[in-house]
Design an enzyme around this catalytic site. Structure first.
Site, PDB file in Angstrom:
ATOM      1  N   PRO A 153     -20.808  -5.519  -5.134  1.00 17.61           N
ATOM      2  CA  PRO A 153     -21.595  -4.606  -5.983  1.00 17.61           C
ATOM      3  C   PRO A 153     -20.981  -3.206  -5.943  1.00 17.61           C
ATOM      4  O   PRO A 153     -20.834  -2.620  -4.869  1.00 17.61           O
ATOM      5  CB  PRO A 153     -22.974  -4.626  -5.301  1.00 17.61           C
ATOM      6  CG  PRO A 153     -22.677  -4.894  -3.852  1.00 17.61           C
ATOM      7  CD  PRO A 153     -21.429  -5.731  -3.807  1.00 17.61           C
TER       8      PRO A 153
ATOM      9  N   ARG B 161     -25.830  -2.538 -26.048  1.00 18.41           N
ATOM     10  CA  ARG B 161     -25.502  -2.148 -27.427  1.00 18.41           C
ATOM     11  C   ARG B 161     -25.177  -3.376 -28.278  1.00 18.41           C
ATOM     12  O   ARG B 161     -25.613  -3.491 -29.426  1.00 18.41           O
ATOM     13  CB  ARG B 161     -24.327  -1.177 -27.435  1.00 18.41           C
ATOM     14  CG  ARG B 161     -24.598   0.170 -26.782  1.00 18.41           C
ATOM     15  CD  ARG B 161     -23.350   1.027 -26.725  1.00 18.41           C
ATOM     16  NE  ARG B 161     -22.917   1.425 -28.068  1.00 18.41           N
ATOM     17  CZ  ARG B 161     -21.648   1.514 -28.429  1.00 18.41           C
ATOM     18  NH1 ARG B 161     -20.681   1.212 -27.571  1.00 18.41           N
ATOM     19  NH2 ARG B 161     -21.335   1.896 -29.653  1.00 18.41           N
TER      20      ARG B 161
ATOM     21  N   ASP C 287     -22.764  -2.853 -18.565  1.00 16.58           N
ATOM     22  CA  ASP C 287     -24.145  -3.197 -18.922  1.00 16.58           C
ATOM     23  C   ASP C 287     -24.566  -2.491 -20.209  1.00 16.58           C
ATOM     24  O   ASP C 287     -25.257  -3.072 -21.059  1.00 16.58           O
ATOM     25  CB  ASP C 287     -25.099  -2.802 -17.789  1.00 16.58           C
ATOM     26  CG  ASP C 287     -24.706  -3.399 -16.462  1.00 16.58           C
ATOM     27  OD1 ASP C 287     -24.993  -4.577 -16.225  1.00 16.58           O
ATOM     28  OD2 ASP C 287     -24.093  -2.672 -15.667  1.00 16.58           O
TER      29      ASP C 287
ATOM     30  N   GLY D 246     -12.169  -8.734  -3.413  1.00 18.46           N
ATOM     31  CA  GLY D 246     -13.409  -9.067  -2.739  1.00 18.46           C
ATOM     32  C   GLY D 246     -13.945 -10.427  -3.133  1.00 18.46           C
ATOM     33  O   GLY D 246     -13.418 -11.099  -4.020  1.00 18.46           O
TER      34      GLY D 246
ATOM     35  N   TYR E 202       0.820  -1.216   0.000  1.00 15.73           N
ATOM     36  CA  TYR E 202       0.000   0.000   0.000  1.00 15.73           C
ATOM     37  C   TYR E 202       0.855   1.268   0.000  1.00 15.73           C
ATOM     38  O   TYR E 202       0.510   2.251  -0.670  1.00 15.73           O
ATOM     39  CB  TYR E 202      -0.962  -0.007   1.204  1.00 15.73           C
ATOM     40  CG  TYR E 202      -2.118  -0.942   0.997  1.00 15.73           C
ATOM     41  CD1 TYR E 202      -3.230  -0.550   0.248  1.00 15.73           C
ATOM     42  CD2 TYR E 202      -2.094  -2.232   1.503  1.00 15.73           C
ATOM     43  CE1 TYR E 202      -4.293  -1.411   0.024  1.00 15.73           C
ATOM     44  CE2 TYR E 202      -3.152  -3.108   1.293  1.00 15.73           C
ATOM     45  CZ  TYR E 202      -4.247  -2.692   0.550  1.00 15.73           C
ATOM     46  OH  TYR E 202      -5.289  -3.562   0.325  1.00 15.73           O
TER      47      TYR E 202
ATOM     48  N   ARG F  50     -26.126  -9.210  -7.006  1.00 12.66           N
ATOM     49  CA  ARG F  50     -24.790  -8.881  -6.498  1.00 12.66           C
ATOM     50  C   ARG F  50     -24.819  -8.294  -5.089  1.00 12.66           C
ATOM     51  O   ARG F  50     -23.797  -8.300  -4.393  1.00 12.66           O
ATOM     52  CB  ARG F  50     -24.103  -7.873  -7.427  1.00 12.66           C
ATOM     53  CG  ARG F  50     -23.846  -8.372  -8.834  1.00 12.66           C
ATOM     54  CD  ARG F  50     -23.328  -7.244  -9.707  1.00 12.66           C
ATOM     55  NE  ARG F  50     -23.017  -7.672 -11.059  1.00 12.66           N
ATOM     56  CZ  ARG F  50     -23.912  -7.715 -12.036  1.00 12.66           C
ATOM     57  NH1 ARG F  50     -25.172  -7.362 -11.815  1.00 12.66           N
ATOM     58  NH2 ARG F  50     -23.549  -8.116 -13.243  1.00 12.66           N
TER      59      ARG F  50
ATOM     60  N   HIS G  11     -25.617  -1.171 -11.123  1.00  8.62           N
ATOM     61  CA  HIS G  11     -25.019  -2.324 -11.794  1.00  8.62           C
ATOM     62  C   HIS G  11     -25.523  -3.548 -11.036  1.00  8.62           C
ATOM     63  O   HIS G  11     -24.856  -4.107 -10.166  1.00  8.62           O
ATOM     64  CB  HIS G  11     -23.496  -2.242 -11.745  1.00  8.62           C
ATOM     65  CG  HIS G  11     -22.812  -3.446 -12.347  1.00  8.62           C
ATOM     66  ND1 HIS G  11     -23.034  -3.855 -13.642  1.00  8.62           N
ATOM     67  CD2 HIS G  11     -21.918  -4.335 -11.816  1.00  8.62           C
ATOM     68  CE1 HIS G  11     -22.303  -4.931 -13.898  1.00  8.62           C
ATOM     69  NE2 HIS G  11     -21.619  -5.241 -12.800  1.00  8.62           N
TER      70      HIS G  11
END
Length: 310
Positions: A126, A156, A151, A76, A62, A93, A178
């Site tokens: 999420p 598209r 998304d 995660g 870090y 999610r 999302h």
């Protein structure tokens, strides 16, 4: 042009590869709890980077994030491990939030201490409620989420495939979360500037059936990918690289990504002007009454999720 990448899992690996290919960053610092894994991933990619635009990739800790302009967080519990792969589960999610919020509560202060001026880009699922968790622990750092950009590309793509055109010819956006409450902005869909129904030459009933089919393909794309490969990673890696390049090059593109919207009291995706300082401005597109209600409902879902984090 130094950026940090937190997490050396499937998504972190895909992001690292896409970032190296995309160019823009001169230095990428990969940080992972298991430092040996980060070292191994860097060793694997570094030889191929000799064929790419100049970039120095290294494993670090870090404290090595100092002077980073952008820090991308992918670490995660993922959807498969966290049990978020049930198409009938409205939570989707959000089932990952409690576990991943604990991780963010630990790592975000470390990021802020090492790189207090950096933009934090939340990619972990999420991403929208986690961006709010990050805001709480980041000493007012500029926090954005990858939001609904992926998304929107899925929308598209599927419209283009059904219409027989290139996705670049399709204007379409998903806004809000999302996740399962995401909002498909059908009122704004255009193909070459022409409204969708006119291009498809269908009646209202057939158009609604088409829209429902597309929504199912987009909403459950991640689950279909996980069922096939075990992890949804390559698309989000490419989207993350696109966001990164836009920020580093100060491109001022308008894209649907997540940032805190005061009017909704939460992070959610709206069309956003993106540049070197992150999200510079957001725009509210013309929406139908149904879409306005759905966007407000999506904001409520996100807000209630992060407010419920212990």
């Amino acid at each position: 042009m130094k950026i940090g990448l937190i997490g050396a899992g499937a998504v972190g690996r895909a992001c690292l590869m896409s970032l190296a290919y995309a160019g823009g960053a001169r230095e990428i610092v990969l940080v992972n709890r298991n430092h040996k894994r980060a070292q191994g991933m860097v060793a694997d990619i570094q030889y191929g980077t000799t064929l790419l635009p100049a970039v120095h990739v290294r494993a670090g800790h870090y404290e090595d994030l100092d002077q980073c302009r952008l820090v991308i967080v992918t670490v995660g519990v993922n959807e498969k491990t966290g049990g978020a792969t049930d198409r009938s589960d409205d939570a989707g999610r959000l089932r990952l939030l409690d576990d991943n919020a604990k991780i963010y509560q630990d790592i975000v202060p470390k990021i802020n201490a090492a790189a207090p001026g950096a933009i934090i880009l939340v990619v972990t699922d999420p991403p929208d409620p986690l961006a709010e968790v990050a805001r709480q622990y980041s000493n007012a750092a500029h926090v954005i989420s990858s939001g609904t950009l992926l998304d929107s590309q899925r929308m598209r793509f599927h419209i283009a495939r059904h219409a027989g055109v290139h996705p670049a010819s399709v204007e379409a956006m998903v806004l809000g979360e999302h996740g399962t409450s995401q909002v498909f902005i059908w009122s704004g869909v255009r193909i070459g500037g022409v409204p969708l129904a006119r291009v498809l030459d269908v009646n209202e009933k057939d158009c609604e059936a088409f829209q429902k089919k597309i929504e199912e393909e987009v909403r459950f794309a991640n689950i279909s990918i996980i069922e096939g490969t075990g992890a949804s990673q390559l698309g989000i890696g490419m989207v993350t690289a696109h966001i990164t390049r836009t920020i580093l090059n100060d491109e001022k593109l308008v894209v649907p990504i997540g940032s805190h919207i005061d009017a909704y009291e939460t992070t959610l995706s709206l069309p956003s002007l993106l540049g070197r300082e992150g999200v510079l401005e957001t725009y509210m597109p013309a929406l139908s009454a149904r879409e306005e209600d759905a966007l407000a409902a999506s904001a409520t879902v996100i807000r209630q999720a992060w407010e419920g984090v212990a």
